[in-house]
Enzyme design. Structure first.
Site, short mmCIF file in Angstrom:
data_model
loop_
_atom_site.label_atom_id
_atom_site.label_comp_id
_atom_site.label_asym_id
_atom_site.label_seq_id
_atom_site.Cartn_x
_atom_site.Cartn_y
_atom_site.Cartn_z
N ASP A 367 0.83 -1.20 0.00
CA ASP A 367 0.00 0.00 0.00
C ASP A 367 0.87 1.26 0.00
O ASP A 367 2.04 1.23 -0.39
CB ASP A 367 -0.96 -0.04 1.21
N ASP A 368 0.31 2.35 0.44
CA ASP A 368 0.93 3.68 0.40
C ASP A 368 2.32 3.68 1.05
O ASP A 368 2.56 2.99 2.03
CB ASP A 368 0.00 4.64 1.14
N ARG A 444 -6.05 16.44 3.04
CA ARG A 444 -5.02 15.40 3.23
C ARG A 444 -3.68 15.84 2.62
O ARG A 444 -2.95 15.04 2.08
CB ARG A 444 -5.48 14.06 2.63
N LYS A 477 -4.34 -1.28 -6.68
CA LYS A 477 -5.37 -0.56 -5.92
C LYS A 477 -5.25 0.91 -6.30
O LYS A 477 -4.25 1.56 -6.01
CB LYS A 477 -5.17 -0.76 -4.41
N ASP A 479 -6.42 4.54 -5.76
CA ASP A 479 -7.07 5.31 -4.71
C ASP A 479 -7.32 6.75 -5.16
O ASP A 479 -6.69 7.25 -6.11
CB ASP A 479 -6.21 5.28 -3.44
N CYS A 527 -10.71 2.66 -5.41
CA CYS A 527 -10.84 3.06 -4.00
C CYS A 527 -10.91 4.57 -3.95
O CYS A 527 -10.31 5.26 -4.78
CB CYS A 527 -9.63 2.55 -3.20
N ASP A 549 -13.18 2.05 4.12
CA ASP A 549 -12.00 2.02 4.99
C ASP A 549 -12.34 1.45 6.36
O ASP A 549 -11.44 1.08 7.12
CB ASP A 549 -11.43 3.43 5.16
#
Length: 736
Positions: A367-368, A444, A477, A479, A527, A549
């Site tokens: 992921d991130d 964010r 994924k 996002d 996502c 989430d």
């Protein structure tokens, strides 16, 4: 089945599997709505539309016929500015500033199959025999505007799609102020409206309320379909429930700002409109130019909400989702996010893969945090280059190490965003959505790239392609973690600035088409902070979406139950996470977390290496069981049994298409003192056959035999449990 035009009565009859949709031309000019509902063989010309004068405040369209007023005529695509005071489906502005238009019938064409929409996602056919379509051409000759209304009826489903293509056939510019995908007038208002609402970590909760005189509106003005309201609504007869009553569904195949409205007029007619939100929207049509609206999907069911849902499920799973993974079993994955967040290295990821293999998992997703200088969420979006501090040997090395553990490898991206603290932003500060002289609002710590621009789209495609081509990556994924503010583009002239948001969506679809086509063997999952863009438009490019989430098992009951109103189970990503849960801090047992997550595309999002031996054994059983049940869960018919919105328990079930196999999932959220004995009535089984029932989790209850009719009409005895957060899965197999 199909489409029949009767030239004597000037009626169009669209027939689905068991439904009829009928329109009629009034005075050979106005396209009126007659009927949508249960299938009828034909129509008595004298019984189609009762047209009579209602009130002088509803002005007559024809001075020689005072009975005809567009203000009371049930229409298919109503205009603004003439004699209809209700909400319009479209509105234009001419060069002289006026906004009056009236579209009247010119011609029509009926043809087999279905034509794709240019630049937009839509449902499709694989053979022309699956559907029949009609283009009905309406024209306003005074201003040179043509609108082609396209309807497609699917042969084996009670589903109709609608869209509109506007064409400027005149010699002056026309500005579209409102360009919706559908308008329809239903002859009564005895309805409840059902829609899906929520917010981040609480998506797609079910709301149902009566519609009243005036407007009932759901919409997004966020530049995305949003966590708050989904681009779907249904009108339900008052007695409609899961299994009976009329249900009329409206779903928009679009991922941007939308509006859906049910307006009841003084005479009890309900007008439904749906499409791109006209708030802060306009589109300039120069002579010869066209504008295509997104597709709306209409579903009718005489078998309640459940029948409507299963029609949407089948259509969206098989004729909206595309690619190799449409019909392929989805892998069980481990996502490292809640295991490590930004704090990882290659050794830690390899260790997760090693344990994942031992536990029966099939895919690891990084992921991130793997790119730029991404040690938190304050920087580096847009710099899609491997962080050599975390991965000193690069991405190919890490992928190789994961694959040596016999797991596939997946990767997280957020390609639509840019961090102000990034090399990309410093090099191209004008590449984000912005308005000169205004602040650039951050959410964010990020801004949105301007996908209305070709150069920005080309950059994105290039950098994502380079990463995916560098290693055998089999999952992405995708996002998107903020909504639009300061919506403007440095590349558009002033008169086209209000086109920016829709041009962004067209640009996004262009990017997705190019990347997914270039990598057909990659499973893409969309996502947006979880479920902030769970819509049909995204499913056209990516056959599954991260549902929320929020991975708490109790909250997921409502989220997954509500999502299933429209979207098939094969589109829902669902993971087991650690406890206390990171979103609500609730502690639930591992078996309940597993049973909830197994009602979707199954995976884990926690630190596998921290499991106790007992937890490791439990997970091995979960993954082994899911591999057995996966075809049934991902591709079976889905039936809702107990609503978590109405009870302190929930239940649903999956039934194979041939009805030979079923899985029942029951969840007790809260225990009750001295609770009554309860039975759970099942659905979708073959009443005339017997079924072998056993506990899917092998809790020692043995095998029993029940008639399908008994299970559906008498029910299955539910266990009496002490304690909260209990669950059980039951398997049914037809007796040979």
């Amino acid at each position: 089945m199909g489409i029949v035009y009767d030239s004597n009565s000037q009626t169009f009859h669209l027939q689905g599997k068991s439904s009829s949709y009928i329109m009629q031309l009034i005075k050979s000019k106005y396209l009126a709505h007659v009927h949508w509902g249960r299938q009828i063989r034909g129509t008595n010309p004298g019984n189609l539309l009762a047209i009579r004068r209602r009130c002088s405040f509803s002005p007559s369209t024809d001075p020689n016929d005072l009975t005809l007023s567009l203000d009371t005529l049930p229409q298919e695509f109503p205009a603004y500015g003439g004699s209809d005071f209700r909400v319009p489906a479209y509105q234009v502005q001419l060069e002289d500033g006026t906004t009056v238009s009236e579209l009247v019938y010119e011609s029509h064409r009926i043809y087999a199959g279905k034509t794709p929409l240019e630049g937009l996602p839509s449902t499709y056919t694989e053979d022309d025999s699956e559907a029949e379509s009609i283009d009905i051409v309406l024209v306003d000759r005074a201003i040179g505007l043509k609108a082609i209304l396209t309807y497609t009826v699917f042969r084996d489903l009670d589903a109709i799609t609608r869209s509109v293509r506007f064409v400027n056939v005149g010699n002056q510019s026309i500005k579209l102020l409102r360009a919706l995908s559908l308008g329809i007038d239903i002859s009564h208002s005895d309805f409840d409206m059902l829609h899906l609402s929520g917010t981040w970590a609480r998506e797609r909760h079910i709301e149902r309320r009566p519609i009243l005189t005036g407007g009932s509106v759901i919409e997004s003005r966020r530049g995305s379909s949003s966590h708050s309201l989904n681009p779907f609504m249904a009108l339900l007869s008052k007695q409609a429930d899961e299994d009976q009553g009329d249900a009329y569904g409206f779903s928009l195949v679009y991922s941007g700002s939308f509006v859906a409205q049910a307006e009841v007029d003084p005479y009890g007619t309900t007008r439904v409109v749906m499409g791109i939100n006209s708030f802060d929207f306009s589109w300039l049509l120069e002579p010869g130019q066209t504008f295509q609206t997104p597709e709306a999907v209409l579903v009718y069911s005489s078998e309640g909400i459940g029948g409507m849902s299963r029609t949407y499920h089948k259509l969206y799973r098989t004729r909206l989702c595309r690619g190799q993974f449409r019909d392929r079993h989805r892998p069980i994955l481990i996502n490292n996010w809640e295991a490590t967040y930004f704090n990882f290295n290659a050794d830690k990821i390899e260790e997760l893969a090693r344990v994942g293999k031992e536990l029966g998992l099939e895919l690891l997703v990084l992921d991130d945090g793997w790119f730029g200088k991404r040690d938190n969420d304050k920087s580096s979006l847009g710099d899609w280059f491997v962080d050599r501090n975390k991965l000193p040997q690069g991405m190919p090395d890490l992928v190789s190490r994961v694959k040596q553990q016999e797991l596939e490898f997946g990767l997280w991206f957020e390609p639509e965003m840019v961090s102000p603290d990034s090399d990309l932003y410093r090099a191209h500060p004008d590449w984000c959505l912005h308005v000169p002289g205004r602040r650039r609002t951050e959410a964010r710590q990020q801004l949105i790239l301007d996908y209305s621009r070709q150069d920005v789209r080309d950059y994105t495609v290039t950098v994502i392609t380079d990463i995916l081509a560098s290693s055998p990556i089999t999952y992405v994924k995708w996002d998107m973690n903020r909504n639009m503010t300061e919506i403007g583009s440095a590349k558009l002239p002033p008169e086209r600035q209000r086109e920016t948001a829709h041009r962004y969506m067209l640009g996004l679809y262009d990017v997705l088409e190019r990347i997914t086509s270039a990598f057909p063997s990659v499973l893409f999952e969309s996502c947006s902070g979880g479920g902030g863009r769970f819509d049909p438009g995204m499913l056209y490019y990516m056959p599954q979406t991260w549902t929320s989430d929020n991975t708490d098992a109790v909250e997921r009951l409502k989220i997954q139950y509500g999502t299933s109103i429209v979207y098939p189970i094969s589109t829902m990503g669902a993971h087991v996470s650690a406890v206390p849960n990171h979103q609500v801090h609730r502690t639930t047992p591992l078996d309940m977390r597993g049973n909830v997550a197994m009602s979707g595309n199954f995976g884990y999002e926690l630190d596998l290496t921290a499991f106790t031996e007992a937890e490791r054994e439990a997970v091995k059983k979960q993954t082994a069981l899911y591999k057995q049940l996966r075809p049934l869960i991902q591709f079976g018919e889905f039936y809702r049994l107990i609503s978590p919105f109405e009870h302190v328990s929930a239940a649903w079930m999956f039934v194979s298409e041939d009805k030979k196999e079923a899985l029942v999932a029951f969840f007790q959220v809260l225990s009750e003192p001295n609770a009554p004995l309860r039975k759970l009535r099942l659905k979708g089984l073959a009443a005339e056959n017997n079924y072998l029932l056993n506990d899917a989790e092998d809790q020692g209850d043995g095998v029993e035999i029940f008639g399908g009719d008994e299970l559906m009409h008498v029910g299955l005895n539910l266990p009496i449990w002490k304690g909260d957060f209990q669950s059980r899965l039951y398997r049914l197999e037809m007796e040979e």
